[in-house]
Each structure stands twice: as structure tokens, then as C-alpha cells.
Design a protein around this motif. Sequence first.
Motif, PDB file in Angstrom:
ATOM      1  N   ARG A  44      11.876  17.390   6.965  1.00 31.17           N
ATOM      2  CA  ARG A  44      11.375  16.191   7.623  1.00 31.17           C
ATOM      3  C   ARG A  44       9.910  15.942   7.252  1.00 31.17           C
ATOM      4  O   ARG A  44       9.166  16.872   6.959  1.00 31.17           O
ATOM      5  CB  ARG A  44      11.506  16.301   9.151  1.00 31.17           C
ATOM      6  N   ILE A  45       9.552  14.680   7.305  1.00 31.84           N
ATOM      7  CA  ILE A  45       8.184  14.256   7.023  1.00 31.84           C
ATOM      8  C   ILE A  45       7.651  13.504   8.227  1.00 31.84           C
ATOM      9  O   ILE A  45       8.341  12.656   8.802  1.00 31.84           O
ATOM     10  CB  ILE A  45       8.131  13.359   5.769  1.00 31.84           C
ATOM     11  N   ARG A  46       6.432  13.823   8.626  1.00 32.76           N
ATOM     12  CA  ARG A  46       5.761  13.103   9.703  1.00 32.76           C
ATOM     13  C   ARG A  46       4.503  12.459   9.136  1.00 32.76           C
ATOM     14  O   ARG A  46       3.776  13.088   8.371  1.00 32.76           O
ATOM     15  CB  ARG A  46       5.420  14.048  10.857  1.00 32.76           C
ATOM     16  N   ALA A  47       4.260  11.226   9.511  1.00 38.46           N
ATOM     17  CA  ALA A  47       3.099  10.494   9.021  1.00 38.46           C
ATOM     18  C   ALA A  47       2.393   9.824  10.184  1.00 38.46           C
ATOM     19  O   ALA A  47       3.026   9.429  11.171  1.00 38.46           O
ATOM     20  CB  ALA A  47       3.524   9.447   7.988  1.00 38.46           C
ATOM     21  N   THR A  48       1.073   9.699  10.073  1.00 38.84           N
ATOM     22  CA  THR A  48       0.295   9.009  11.097  1.00 38.84           C
ATOM     23  C   THR A  48      -0.613   7.990  10.425  1.00 38.84           C
ATOM     24  O   THR A  48      -0.969   8.118   9.250  1.00 38.84           O
ATOM     25  CB  THR A  48      -0.557   9.982  11.926  1.00 38.84           C
ATOM     26  N   GLY A  49      -0.984   6.963  11.182  1.00 41.28           N
ATOM     27  CA  GLY A  49      -1.854   5.941  10.644  1.00 41.28           C
ATOM     28  C   GLY A  49      -2.766   5.367  11.709  1.00 41.28           C
ATOM     29  O   GLY A  49      -2.454   5.388  12.899  1.00 41.28           O
ATOM     30  N   GLN A  50      -3.905   4.858  11.278  1.00 40.72           N
ATOM     31  CA  GLN A  50      -4.888   4.225  12.157  1.00 40.72           C
ATOM     32  C   GLN A  50      -4.927   2.727  11.858  1.00 40.72           C
ATOM     33  O   GLN A  50      -5.145   2.308  10.723  1.00 40.72           O
ATOM     34  CB  GLN A  50      -6.273   4.838  11.926  1.00 40.72           C
TER      35      GLN A  50
ATOM     36  N   ALA B  79      -5.013   3.899   0.756  1.00 36.56           N
ATOM     37  CA  ALA B  79      -5.558   2.640   1.254  1.00 36.56           C
ATOM     38  C   ALA B  79      -4.706   2.090   2.386  1.00 36.56           C
ATOM     39  O   ALA B  79      -3.549   2.463   2.564  1.00 36.56           O
ATOM     40  CB  ALA B  79      -5.639   1.628   0.110  1.00 36.56           C
ATOM     41  N   ALA B  80      -5.299   1.176   3.157  1.00 40.46           N
ATOM     42  CA  ALA B  80      -4.569   0.529   4.242  1.00 40.46           C
ATOM     43  C   ALA B  80      -3.420  -0.290   3.683  1.00 40.46           C
ATOM     44  O   ALA B  80      -3.505  -0.860   2.590  1.00 40.46           O
ATOM     45  CB  ALA B  80      -5.516  -0.356   5.040  1.00 40.46           C
ATOM     46  N   GLY B  81      -2.348  -0.340   4.442  1.00 44.01           N
ATOM     47  CA  GLY B  81      -1.198  -1.147   4.070  1.00 44.01           C
ATOM     48  C   GLY B  81      -0.581  -1.738   5.317  1.00 44.01           C
ATOM     49  O   GLY B  81      -0.693  -1.195   6.416  1.00 44.01           O
ATOM     50  N   SER B  82       0.083  -2.872   5.150  1.00 48.58           N
ATOM     51  CA  SER B  82       0.692  -3.551   6.281  1.00 48.58           C
ATOM     52  C   SER B  82       1.993  -2.873   6.684  1.00 48.58           C
ATOM     53  O   SER B  82       2.783  -2.466   5.845  1.00 48.58           O
ATOM     54  CB  SER B  82       0.966  -5.010   5.919  1.00 48.58           C
TER      55      SER B  82
ATOM     56  N   SER C  81      -2.272  -3.753   9.895  1.00 48.31           N
ATOM     57  CA  SER C  81      -2.670  -3.006   8.708  1.00 48.31           C
ATOM     58  C   SER C  81      -3.121  -1.614   9.137  1.00 48.31           C
ATOM     59  O   SER C  81      -4.051  -1.482   9.937  1.00 48.31           O
ATOM     60  CB  SER C  81      -3.808  -3.735   7.980  1.00 48.31           C
ATOM     61  N   PHE C  82      -2.460  -0.576   8.610  1.00 48.75           N
ATOM     62  CA  PHE C  82      -2.729   0.799   9.027  1.00 48.75           C
ATOM     63  C   PHE C  82      -3.219   1.627   7.842  1.00 48.75           C
ATOM     64  O   PHE C  82      -2.655   1.562   6.740  1.00 48.75           O
ATOM     65  CB  PHE C  82      -1.457   1.447   9.596  1.00 48.75           C
TER      66      PHE C  82
ATOM     67  N   GLY D 293       0.789  -1.227   0.000  1.00 52.01           N
ATOM     68  CA  GLY D 293       0.000   0.000   0.000  1.00 52.01           C
ATOM     69  C   GLY D 293       0.818   1.272   0.000  1.00 52.01           C
ATOM     70  O   GLY D 293       1.988   1.308  -0.386  1.00 52.01           O
ATOM     71  N   THR D 294       0.171   2.356   0.456  1.00 51.64           N
ATOM     72  CA  THR D 294       0.791   3.678   0.449  1.00 51.64           C
ATOM     73  C   THR D 294       2.073   3.703   1.257  1.00 51.64           C
ATOM     74  O   THR D 294       3.017   4.423   0.929  1.00 51.64           O
ATOM     75  CB  THR D 294      -0.202   4.711   1.005  1.00 51.64           C
TER      76      THR D 294
END
Length: 261
Positions: free
Chosen positions: A247-253, A213-216, A230-231, A16-17
Motif C-alpha cells: 500500500r501507498i499513503r500520500a499527503t498533501g498541503q 510541484a503543486a497539482g490540482s 491545488s495541493f 502535476g505529481t
Amino acid sequence: MAASVGITGLVAAASGTWNALLSRQSVASFTLNFTGAEFDSTEFGSTSGIIPRQWLPGLRSATVNLEAFSATPVLGVVGNATGMDYATNIFEWDMTLAQAVLDVTDFSITNAWRQFAPGLQDWQGSFSGFIDATTAIANITAASASPTMAAATFTISSGNTLAGNILTRGGGATVAVGDRNIVRYEYRGDNELTVVGTDAILTANSGTMAALAAGSLTLSATASRTYVGSFIPTSFQIRVAQGELTRIRATGQLTGALTIA
């Protein structure tokens, strides 16, 4: 007693992404937060003394926060921002791409972990510049049923850009004795964001802000201490400032179960 050190950590993307992002970025840290609901199940009891409360666990969920920089570190000196109503002497800009998540947990789950699905997307941020003696400071976007949007391009480095129509929704000026005069603006993106290059936040071949989309993800504290799940990406944030490391910051659920080893 022994403790592991963060240098042994690792974030591996399986699909995924996340795979597209992490294949071009070097992750420096991650924070995983998992939580569960709880319900007070205390019932009527003996009146002869104080009765301690009783509890039942509810459904669980988890979120992840990642911080990264380009696999080839990029300094803000190669960044830029153009096309806005005020685009003079710009020295920093930031952008946050956000995606809502919708709780789609139903009766079919068997592992007590909540499930989610991607929702609508949004992008917004801010930029700042120095005030000079020749360029008029622009006002924010005027209210209108058909507003005039500015076609802005935010440059991360040569050939790596994020572009789209924006409306400025706030801002202001800071003027102080003995200091630089600075003007700042807050903006919101209208409709799609166009992505160009290999160092951009999203996949360049998607062109626009495609569905995230969600990805592992496999999050490792050490080789034997891992968290797998899977987030769904919920935000990507980038800040480009003159002379600073980009810098890059990313968040996931998390959606579904988290496997802990």
C-alpha cells in the motif's frame, strides 16, 4: 434521511505529481481536513455582569491524506531490499519521502486561504530481517566526516525499484523464547533517490526525486459532492512486507483556495 457510501467516492488528478501517481495507483480512501485560525476579539465591556467572549475568524488551510495500492495489486512476496550493510533474510521494508512546505501567504491574497511553496526533500525508513546462525549482524553507520554509505536498492516488484545511498542510524534485535529472532534497522537517505519502473511512488521518467510541484486534485464523496484545490505533495509512504498487499499513503498541503460543492 439518506447517506452516501464510500464506494461512490473518487479522486481525480488534473495535473502535476498527483497525475503521475494516480495514473498508476488505485485510491481506496481519502481524508480531507480543513481548518481556520481564530482570534479572541473580546474587548472591555460592562462590569455589571459576565461578558461572553467574541471571536474573529483567521486564515484557512487544508490537508489531504490518500491511501492507494497499485492499479495491478502487488503482494510483498515480489519485493526485496539489497545493498545494505545487513541484507540477509529481509522480510519487510518501508520508505517515506517527505517534502517540507513553506508558508508564502502575503498581502495579495483575497480569499483568506493560506498559500504555500515546496521546500527541501528527505527520504528515510526501516527494514527488518531474520537473524541466522551464519551472518554477522551489522552495526549502524559509524560517525565520520566522510561516512561510508551503503548503496541500497528497495524493490517493490520486478523492474520497479527505489535506490540510493543510505546511512543506518538506529536499530536493534528482538530475541524471545519460541519466536523468530529479528533484527531491524532505521535508515536515512543521502542525497537523491533514483526511481525505476512504472509502479514506483514517483514518476519513473523523472529518474531522481524531482521537485514535487503543486497539482490540482478533485476529491469526490459522490458525483455532486466535491472538493477541488491545488495541493503540494508533502509525503509518500510505501511499505513492502512478505505476503502482504503493498500500500501507498500520500499527503498533501492545500495552497490557495478550496472549492467545495
